[in-house]
Design a protein around this motif. Structure first.
Motif, PDB file in Angstrom:
ATOM      1  N   SER A  11      -2.810  -2.508  -7.612  1.00 51.72           N
ATOM      2  CA  SER A  11      -1.454  -2.379  -7.084  1.00 51.72           C
ATOM      3  C   SER A  11      -1.171  -0.899  -6.892  1.00 51.72           C
ATOM      4  O   SER A  11      -1.330  -0.105  -7.831  1.00 51.72           O
ATOM      5  CB  SER A  11      -0.451  -2.940  -8.083  1.00 51.72           C
ATOM      6  N   ALA A  12      -0.718  -0.510  -5.710  1.00 54.09           N
ATOM      7  CA  ALA A  12      -0.525   0.915  -5.432  1.00 54.09           C
ATOM      8  C   ALA A  12       0.458   1.563  -6.407  1.00 54.09           C
ATOM      9  O   ALA A  12       0.323   2.745  -6.745  1.00 54.09           O
ATOM     10  CB  ALA A  12      -0.068   1.103  -3.990  1.00 54.09           C
ATOM     11  N   VAL A  13       1.422   0.775  -6.912  1.00 56.81           N
ATOM     12  CA  VAL A  13       2.398   1.377  -7.832  1.00 56.81           C
ATOM     13  C   VAL A  13       1.733   1.824  -9.143  1.00 56.81           C
ATOM     14  O   VAL A  13       2.163   2.800  -9.760  1.00 56.81           O
ATOM     15  CB  VAL A  13       3.596   0.419  -8.103  1.00 56.81           C
ATOM     16  N   PHE A  18       0.130  -1.960  -0.189  1.00 55.18           N
ATOM     17  CA  PHE A  18       0.128  -2.805  -1.383  1.00 55.18           C
ATOM     18  C   PHE A  18      -0.948  -2.388  -2.368  1.00 55.18           C
ATOM     19  O   PHE A  18      -0.737  -2.390  -3.566  1.00 55.18           O
ATOM     20  CB  PHE A  18      -0.061  -4.276  -0.998  1.00 55.18           C
ATOM     21  N   ALA A  19      -2.126  -2.064  -1.869  1.00 57.11           N
ATOM     22  CA  ALA A  19      -3.233  -1.760  -2.775  1.00 57.11           C
ATOM     23  C   ALA A  19      -4.025  -0.561  -2.281  1.00 57.11           C
ATOM     24  O   ALA A  19      -4.125  -0.315  -1.068  1.00 57.11           O
ATOM     25  CB  ALA A  19      -4.161  -2.970  -2.898  1.00 57.11           C
ATOM     26  N   VAL A  20      -4.563   0.179  -3.238  1.00 55.29           N
ATOM     27  CA  VAL A  20      -5.552   1.227  -2.935  1.00 55.29           C
ATOM     28  C   VAL A  20      -6.760   0.970  -3.831  1.00 55.29           C
ATOM     29  O   VAL A  20      -6.675   0.214  -4.798  1.00 55.29           O
ATOM     30  CB  VAL A  20      -5.001   2.660  -3.200  1.00 55.29           C
ATOM     31  N   TRP A  21      -7.857   1.604  -3.521  1.00 57.23           N
ATOM     32  CA  TRP A  21      -9.076   1.488  -4.340  1.00 57.23           C
ATOM     33  C   TRP A  21      -9.128   2.724  -5.247  1.00 57.23           C
ATOM     34  O   TRP A  21      -9.333   3.847  -4.756  1.00 57.23           O
ATOM     35  CB  TRP A  21     -10.315   1.415  -3.459  1.00 57.23           C
ATOM     36  N   ALA A  22      -8.884   2.524  -6.543  1.00 54.16           N
ATOM     37  CA  ALA A  22      -8.739   3.672  -7.446  1.00 54.16           C
ATOM     38  C   ALA A  22      -9.814   3.665  -8.530  1.00 54.16           C
ATOM     39  O   ALA A  22     -10.403   2.620  -8.843  1.00 54.16           O
ATOM     40  CB  ALA A  22      -7.359   3.647  -8.083  1.00 54.16           C
ATOM     41  N   PHE A  56       7.435   5.435  -0.825  1.00 54.72           N
ATOM     42  CA  PHE A  56       7.636   4.454  -1.895  1.00 54.72           C
ATOM     43  C   PHE A  56       7.557   5.129  -3.261  1.00 54.72           C
ATOM     44  O   PHE A  56       8.357   4.849  -4.161  1.00 54.72           O
ATOM     45  CB  PHE A  56       6.595   3.330  -1.794  1.00 54.72           C
ATOM     46  N   ALA A  57       6.593   6.021  -3.427  1.00 60.94           N
ATOM     47  CA  ALA A  57       6.422   6.714  -4.709  1.00 60.94           C
ATOM     48  C   ALA A  57       7.691   7.485  -5.074  1.00 60.94           C
ATOM     49  O   ALA A  57       8.141   7.456  -6.226  1.00 60.94           O
ATOM     50  CB  ALA A  57       5.221   7.655  -4.642  1.00 60.94           C
ATOM     51  N   ALA A  58       8.296   8.130  -4.088  1.00 58.93           N
ATOM     52  CA  ALA A  58       9.501   8.928  -4.354  1.00 58.93           C
ATOM     53  C   ALA A  58      10.667   8.013  -4.760  1.00 58.93           C
ATOM     54  O   ALA A  58      11.477   8.382  -5.619  1.00 58.93           O
ATOM     55  CB  ALA A  58       9.872   9.738  -3.117  1.00 58.93           C
ATOM     56  N   LEU A  59      10.739   6.824  -4.174  1.00 57.29           N
ATOM     57  CA  LEU A  59      11.843   5.903  -4.497  1.00 57.29           C
ATOM     58  C   LEU A  59      11.617   5.172  -5.819  1.00 57.29           C
ATOM     59  O   LEU A  59      12.542   4.984  -6.597  1.00 57.29           O
ATOM     60  CB  LEU A  59      11.989   4.855  -3.389  1.00 57.29           C
TER      61      LEU A  59
END
Ligand SMILES: C=C(O[C@@H]1C=C(C(=O)O)C=C[C@H]1O)C(=O)O
Length: 287
Positions: free
Chosen positions: A51-53, A190-194, A260-263
Motif C-alpha cells: 500500500s503506497a501509504v 495505490f501500490a508501489v514496489w518497496a 496524497f502524502a502531503a494530505l
C-alpha cells in the motif's frame, strides 16, 4: 543468499506477476495488502508491492522502485464505497481489514468534505453488511470489482464500462479513485514496489519484472480472458479494468503520490526511489 519477494496478487497485478519468471535465488509468497505491508516491515520478505501509504509512513526505512506502480487516472472500479445513504448522511462505515491504502484515502476524502462517520473494521459481502446496520461499506480488490459489477452491470453492446450506472437496488457505489481525481485532477497511486533501503533487489529480478510487464501488457487480452474466467466476469470488463491501470510510476503518478502524502501524512520523511533503468545509481528526481 535468497532474496524473498511478497506479492499482493490481486487481478490488477496480473499483467506483471502472471508472466514473471523469478530468477535463481529469488523466492515469492503472496497475500493481501495488509499482510504484505507487515511482511516487508517486519523483515519476512525483502521486496513487496505494498500500500503506497505504508511506503509514505515508513519513508525513513523504505525505498521504492522508480518505475513500478498500481495507479489510475480517474475510476479504478475496485476500490469502492458501497452506500445506502448520501455520503453526507453516513453514520457507520465498515472497512476491510485487507487494505491500508483505501482506508487512508477514504479518511482524506471524508475530511476534505468535513464528514466524520464512525469507521469500523468488518468483513463480509457489501450487500450483507449494508443489510446488517452499516450504511457504508469499503471494499477493495477482486471482490470489490465483482460487487461493483453486480450493482452497475450488465454491460451490453450499447453500454460501455464508462456508461454503466453507479446505483441500483438502493445501493450507490462511489469509486474512491474517481473521487480523488475530482478533488485533485491527478492519478492515484495505490501500490508501489518497496524494499528496505539497505537491501535493494538484485538486478536480475528487476530485469525479469520489466520483461514480465512487457509480456503482460503486450498480451493483455490473454491475461484478461484468463482472469475473467476466474472472476466470473465478462472479458470486456476485465480488459477495460486492466487496460485502465498505470503500471510505470510516471511523473503524473508521482505528483499524485506526493499530493496524497502531503494530505494524509504531513511531515512524512522524504520519499526515495531507486535509480531509473539506465541510471548508474543514486536517488531518482522527486516530483
Ligand atoms: C486498486 C487496488 O489496489 C490495491 C490496493 C491496496 C490497498 O488498498 O491497500 C494495495 C495494493 C493495491 O494493489 C485494488 O486492489 O483494488
Amino acid at each position: 543468499m535468497t532474496y524473498r519477494a511478497g506479492w499482493i496478487h490481486y487481478t490488477n497485478v496480473a499483467p506483471i506477476l502472471d508472466p514473471l519468471v523469478l530468477p535463481p535465488g529469488v523466492t515469492a509468497i503472496t497475500g493481501v495488502p495488509t499482510e504484505m505491508n507487515s511482511a516487508l516491515l517486519s523483515g519476512r520478505v525483502d521486496i513487496a508491492n505494498i500500500s503506497a501509504v505504508e511506503f509514505i509512513r515508513h519513508a525513513d526505512r523504505l525505498e521504492a522502485l522508480p518505475d513500478f506502480s498500481v495507479a489510475v487516472l480517474g475510476a479504478v472500479y475496485s476500490v469502492n464505497l458501497f452506500h445506502t445513504r448520501p455520503l453526507e448522511d453516513l453514520r457507520r462505515v465498515a472497512l476491510t481489514a485487507q487494505s491500508s491504502m483505501s482506508v487512508a484515502l477514504l479518511e482524506v476524502l471524508l475530511r476534505e468534505r468535513g464528514l466524520s462517520p464512525r469507521l469500523e473494521r468488518a468483513e463480509g459481502e457489501a450487500e450483507e453488511l449494508l443489510a446488517s446496520g452499516y450504511d457504508g461499506v469499503l471494499r477493495i480488490g477482486d471482490s470489490a470489482l465483482r460487487e461493483w459489477y453486480g450493482v452497475a452491470g450488465p454491460l451490453t453492446p450499447e453500454r460501455s464500462m464508462t456508461a454503466l450506472p453507479n446505483a441500483a437496488r438502493g445501493i450507490t457505489v462511489t469509486d474512491l479513485a474517481q473521487e480523488w481525481f475530482a478533488l485533485t485532477g491527478h492519478p492515484f497511486v495505490f501500490a508501489v514496489w518497496a524494499y528496505r533501503k539497505e537491501n535493494p533487489p538484485p538486478a536480475a529480478l528487476l530485469q525479469a519484472m520489466r520483461e514480465a510487464r512487457r509480456q503482460g501488457l503486450g498480451h493483455l487480452a490473454d491475461v484478461s480472458a484468463r482472469h475473467a474466467a476466474k472472476l466470473g466476469l465478462p472479458e470486456r470488463v476485465v480488459q477495460h479494468y486492466l487496460w485502465n491501470f498505470r503500471y510505470h510510476l510516471e511523473a503524473p503518478d508521482r505528483l499524485g503520490l506526493a499530493e496524497f502524502a502531503a494530505l494524509a501524512e504531513p511531515g512524512h520523511a522524504r520519499l526515495s526511489f531507486g535509480p531509473r533503468p539506465g541510471e548508474p545509481s543514486g536517488l531518482a528526481a522527486q516530483p
